[in-house]
Design an enzyme around this catalytic site. Structure first.
Site, PDB file in Angstrom:
ATOM      1  N   VAL A   1      11.568   5.889  -0.623  1.00  0.00           N
ATOM      2  CA  VAL A   1      10.823   5.750  -1.879  1.00  0.00           C
ATOM      3  C   VAL A   1      11.405   6.666  -2.962  1.00  0.00           C
ATOM      4  O   VAL A   1      11.573   6.254  -4.112  1.00  0.00           O
ATOM      5  CB  VAL A   1       9.320   6.041  -1.667  1.00  0.00           C
ATOM      6  CG1 VAL A   1       8.563   5.894  -2.981  1.00  0.00           C
ATOM      7  CG2 VAL A   1       8.740   5.109  -0.619  1.00  0.00           C
TER       8      VAL A   1
ATOM      9  N   VAL B   1       6.226   5.104 -22.964  1.00  0.00           N
ATOM     10  CA  VAL B   1       5.517   6.393 -23.042  1.00  0.00           C
ATOM     11  C   VAL B   1       5.862   7.189 -24.301  1.00  0.00           C
ATOM     12  O   VAL B   1       5.216   8.194 -24.603  1.00  0.00           O
ATOM     13  CB  VAL B   1       5.780   7.275 -21.799  1.00  0.00           C
ATOM     14  CG1 VAL B   1       5.306   6.564 -20.534  1.00  0.00           C
ATOM     15  CG2 VAL B   1       7.254   7.657 -21.679  1.00  0.00           C
TER      16      VAL B   1
ATOM     17  N   LYS C   1      -0.058   7.813   1.945  1.00  0.00           N
ATOM     18  CA  LYS C   1      -1.344   7.250   2.373  1.00  0.00           C
ATOM     19  C   LYS C   1      -2.020   8.101   3.431  1.00  0.00           C
ATOM     20  O   LYS C   1      -3.234   8.222   3.465  1.00  0.00           O
ATOM     21  CB  LYS C   1      -1.171   5.833   2.904  1.00  0.00           C
ATOM     22  CG  LYS C   1      -0.202   5.778   4.055  1.00  0.00           C
ATOM     23  CD  LYS C   1       0.207   4.380   4.421  1.00  0.00           C
ATOM     24  CE  LYS C   1       1.340   4.457   5.418  1.00  0.00           C
ATOM     25  NZ  LYS C   1       2.642   4.757   4.823  1.00  0.00           N
TER      26      LYS C   1
ATOM     27  N   VAL D   1      -1.197   2.372  -1.129  1.00  0.00           N
ATOM     28  CA  VAL D   1      -1.703   1.125  -0.543  1.00  0.00           C
ATOM     29  C   VAL D   1      -0.974  -0.068  -1.147  1.00  0.00           C
ATOM     30  O   VAL D   1      -0.879  -0.192  -2.363  1.00  0.00           O
ATOM     31  CB  VAL D   1      -3.220   0.947  -0.798  1.00  0.00           C
ATOM     32  CG1 VAL D   1      -3.717  -0.339  -0.138  1.00  0.00           C
ATOM     33  CG2 VAL D   1      -4.004   2.139  -0.294  1.00  0.00           C
TER      34      VAL D   1
ATOM     35  N   ILE E   1       2.101  -3.650  -4.996  1.00  0.00           N
ATOM     36  CA  ILE E   1       0.931  -4.387  -5.510  1.00  0.00           C
ATOM     37  C   ILE E   1       0.000  -3.410  -6.232  1.00  0.00           C
ATOM     38  O   ILE E   1      -0.441  -2.440  -5.639  1.00  0.00           O
ATOM     39  CB  ILE E   1       0.139  -5.040  -4.363  1.00  0.00           C
ATOM     40  CG1 ILE E   1       1.058  -5.870  -3.470  1.00  0.00           C
ATOM     41  CG2 ILE E   1      -1.010  -5.866  -4.905  1.00  0.00           C
ATOM     42  CD1 ILE E   1       0.395  -6.322  -2.165  1.00  0.00           C
TER      43      ILE E   1
ATOM     44  N   GLU F   1       9.563   0.891  12.734  1.00  0.00           N
ATOM     45  CA  GLU F   1      10.254   2.117  13.104  1.00  0.00           C
ATOM     46  C   GLU F   1      10.538   2.155  14.609  1.00  0.00           C
ATOM     47  O   GLU F   1       9.988   1.357  15.367  1.00  0.00           O
ATOM     48  CB  GLU F   1       9.390   3.316  12.707  1.00  0.00           C
ATOM     49  CG  GLU F   1       9.154   3.321  11.199  1.00  0.00           C
ATOM     50  CD  GLU F   1       8.418   4.557  10.728  1.00  0.00           C
ATOM     51  OE1 GLU F   1       8.726   5.648  11.220  1.00  0.00           O
ATOM     52  OE2 GLU F   1       7.548   4.421   9.859  1.00  0.00           O
TER      53      GLU F   1
ATOM     54  N   ASP G   1      -1.864   2.807  10.542  1.00  0.00           N
ATOM     55  CA  ASP G   1      -1.395   2.759   9.159  1.00  0.00           C
ATOM     56  C   ASP G   1      -2.348   1.920   8.302  1.00  0.00           C
ATOM     57  O   ASP G   1      -2.747   2.329   7.207  1.00  0.00           O
ATOM     58  CB  ASP G   1       0.025   2.165   9.146  1.00  0.00           C
ATOM     59  CG  ASP G   1       0.541   1.948   7.744  1.00  0.00           C
ATOM     60  OD1 ASP G   1       1.043   2.909   7.140  1.00  0.00           O
ATOM     61  OD2 ASP G   1       0.435   0.803   7.240  1.00  0.00           O
TER      62      ASP G   1
ATOM     63  N   LYS H   1      -5.020   2.884   4.942  1.00  0.00           N
ATOM     64  CA  LYS H   1      -5.086   2.165   3.671  1.00  0.00           C
ATOM     65  C   LYS H   1      -6.487   1.598   3.439  1.00  0.00           C
ATOM     66  O   LYS H   1      -6.988   1.591   2.315  1.00  0.00           O
ATOM     67  CB  LYS H   1      -4.035   1.065   3.660  1.00  0.00           C
ATOM     68  CG  LYS H   1      -2.611   1.651   3.635  1.00  0.00           C
ATOM     69  CD  LYS H   1      -1.577   0.627   4.035  1.00  0.00           C
ATOM     70  CE  LYS H   1      -0.162   1.192   3.947  1.00  0.00           C
ATOM     71  NZ  LYS H   1       0.811   0.300   4.623  1.00  0.00           N
TER      72      LYS H   1
ATOM     73  N   GLY I   1       9.085  -0.916   0.997  1.00  0.00           N
ATOM     74  CA  GLY I   1      10.414  -1.064   0.424  1.00  0.00           C
ATOM     75  C   GLY I   1      10.644  -0.054  -0.674  1.00  0.00           C
ATOM     76  O   GLY I   1       9.702   0.378  -1.348  1.00  0.00           O
TER      77      GLY I   1
END
Lengths: 433, 433
Positions: free
Chosen positions: A15, A34, A106, A133, A137, A191, A202, A206, A303
């Site tokens: 990330v 911004v 999370k 989460v 999205i 994993e 997991d 969430k 991702g």
């Protein structure tokens, strides 16, 4: 005010790299949104000498967290190292030095979200966590802004891409759980140790976060009942298909009479339900509100770049707040202490499969038992087995209380004609358009 | 600061009644979210004596707009009368008297949005319009906040519930267009004069609004190409199904090399595309971004309470801004002047159906022509017709420029073996997961 905003990044993994890329590649767009330059000033990594896929000058890297947490020029800390304790310490330190925090963590938010949010409010800084989460999205904003005026009743989510990928392969290609998991690992969707994903942990984290926002309650991770997919059999998926269902690992958060239930379990979804067509590694969150009715938010649940877009949406929100001078003032605290439903207060439909002695009157003993308990059937499937004198029966009940269903299961097991109760699953989405 | 916020409501039709209901029924939730009481003070109606379904005291009603627009105690005007001129005048007046405006009026925003937003910014008031697109789906916030950090490339929407209902009935039940329209009218999904819906005008307005936000450009309604569904034949839907497509009225806004195309037309969608499973009166907006990949927002595109939730999300945003003192400062003006693509710059796949002389070598004349133009085929379906010596051919091209395809159509019509080009449609979503 400075003509730029400085970001300190904790972590440069999947990330983190995405965040750096987005800031590099979309700088003009960001500035337009911004009104000032957005800079990554320092990045915390374990090893500053490691070779990396991403182009970033060595001078940006540090292995000393204080280079970020104590730097007065850094306005905003983006936490993407993951894990609990270290991330939490960094975050608390950042908040206490008046830095805003954006996180994708999370686990941390599920466990310590309420206290971290309180610390942020006390220090008048923002703490946002959209990326925790549903990856890319924008579901948390959907709940806390888009659907804010409604009274939400139910949130159902496919919030773990790994398990959704595995279930899609099992469902569509008849692969075994083991083969599908192996394939997921090869593709990087699972994993090496897949426990947290396949056992539903997991997803549970969430769902705790979603339930808090949807119902304005302080649901804790312990409140979430969890069951994973590692024991699923293809046989049940196959029967499910015959009955018009698709097997998904579904997180359900439901509110009735100000009591909540939050759970994650393998669930048969009616194929007509909007979540049933969410395939492979994709995620989706279905939200039902008193006024809005049914909505759904769909997209990539993980991702590098997708998750980074969610992180950066939070970064944009923080910077906009900085320029308006309203940081730390936009979060609404939960309204209710969460009270969990008892099994009598939890209702659902259930699928179950059992082996029955193949003798006259056996099936009527089953129907008799359920009749006594006031449970009626929506669907029945009966198949003779090639195992001597057994028949296999699959039954889908009408809506029934969990307590009532559990009692039925117990009594079923006591019936001499019942040789085995093989499996049972929750059923959702009947009557969906 | 007052301990409450006063709303003036312009219109008490379907959406207006929903807004009143939400404010009445969700008052506690609203107060928790915004920190003060939310009151409806006055409602503009044509006839104050008319019987209404909704419980509202006669004293709240007025037929004089100035009772709202000139009342200094009213902070916020919610415009749900619809139409253009009258609504626009009221809105301008409200803005000029320093009142914030929330509107559900897609026609007005599509036509005059940019100038109204400018007026609002000049007067330091908020003008929000979440309800103008996708009813209860929080899509505008999704674009301007959730996906704000991404570079969006394409927005495809099923943004008209009436036509989606009609197409679902045609596709799933084989109903004729006329029968399906009649049914939609009976159920209240279509108006007595359905022109704006079935000819794609309503969808075009929504697509103009979406394109502006997605690409930060000043797309005007005139930039949107429109084709409706009133000429669709069941025969094409049937062939589409055979080829793996579902017919939908799709709005497409696409950006390539800083040039845009925006259109609304009946489109064959691959059944695996997320939009293909959006049925009946539901809406959905599919958004593709450089970083996020594919996302979709799904929900009720119309209706009293669903649309009211979107209006109220805006109302909550206005009041939160009021309490933070940042009204009129949160909207970002478009970054680009929109430049439209030429037909050479527009690419797509196309389905077309033609009648061919049933003679040796006829089909090879077609393939020869397309070969010359560099257009290759993805799918071909050939059926003998019972009309003497004709064969019916359905072809789906690979991706081709619109100019190239139009040239092919023209040349096709000149071929002696081609008796008629019956229909052609855009095809989308091949290769979707």
């Amino acid at each position: 005010m400075k003509s730029y905003v400085s970001i300190g990044l904790l972590g440069l993994g999947t990330v983190g790299s995405g965040v750096v890329q987005l800031i590099q590649n979309h700088q003009e767009e960001l500035q337009h949104q911004v009104g000032c330059e957005v800079r990554v000033k320092s990045i915390l990594v374990r090893n500053t000498d490691k070779e990396r896929d991403i182009q970033i000058g060595q001078t940006f890297l540090t292995s000393n967290p204080d280079d970020i947490l104590q730097d007065p020029d850094i306005d905003l800390v983006v936490e993407v190292i993951g894990g609990i304790e270290e991330a939490r310490e960094h975050m608390i330190k950042a908040i206490q030095s008046g830095k805003h925090v954006v996180t994708a963590n999370k686990d941390l938010i599920a466990l310590h979200g309420p206290e971290l949010l309180e610390a942020a409010a006390q220090n008048q800084v923002d703490l946002f966590y959209e990326a925790s989460v549903g990856g890319g999205i924008p579901i948390l904003r959907g709940l806390s802004e888009g659907l804010v005026s409604d009274r939400l009743k139910k949130v159902m989510g496919i919030v773990n891409g790994t398990t959704n990928y595995i279930l899609t392969k099992m469902d569509e290609e008849g692969q075994s759980y083991e083969a599908a998991l192996k394939k997921a690992q090869e593709l990087g969707f699972a994993e090496a140790d897949p426990t947290a994903d396949v056992e539903g942990l997991d997803a549970a984290r969430k769902m705790a976060i979603l339930a808090r926002l949807a119902f304005s309650t302080n649901v804790s991770l312990d409140d979430v009942e969890v069951e994973g997919i590692s024991n699923l059999s293809l046989q049940d998926l196959h029967y499910g298909q015959k009955l018009g269902y698709t097997m998904k690992l579904i997180g359900i958060a439901q509110l009735d009479d100000q009591k909540v239930e939050v759970s994650v379990q393998p669930t048969f979804l009616a194929t007509s339900h909007p979540l049933a067509s969410v395939k492979n590694e994709y995620n989706a969150i279905y939200v039902k509100g008193e006024a809005v009715g049914e909505t759904m938010f769909y997209g990539p649940g993980a991702g590098s770049l997708p998750t980074a877009t969610a992180v950066m949406a939070d970064v944009v929100a923080v910077i906009r707040n900085m320029r308006l001078g309203v940081n730390g003032k936009t979060v609404v605290a939960p309204r209710f202490k969460s009270v969990l439903k008892s099994p009598q207060e939890r209702y659902g439909q259930f699928y179950f499969r059992l082996h029955l002695a193949d003798e006259v009157g056996a099936f009527s003993k089953i129907t008799g038992l359920f009749n006594e308990l006031g449970i009626s059937f929506e669907k029945i499937l009966q198949t003779p087995l090639n195992k001597g004198e057994l028949a296999e029966i699959i039954i889908v009940t009408h809506t029934v209380s969990l307590e009532n269903f559990q009692e039925a299961l117990m009594k079923l097991r006591d019936l001499p004609v019942v040789k085995d109760v093989i499996s049972y699953y929750r059923v959702e989405g009947n009557g969906a358009k």
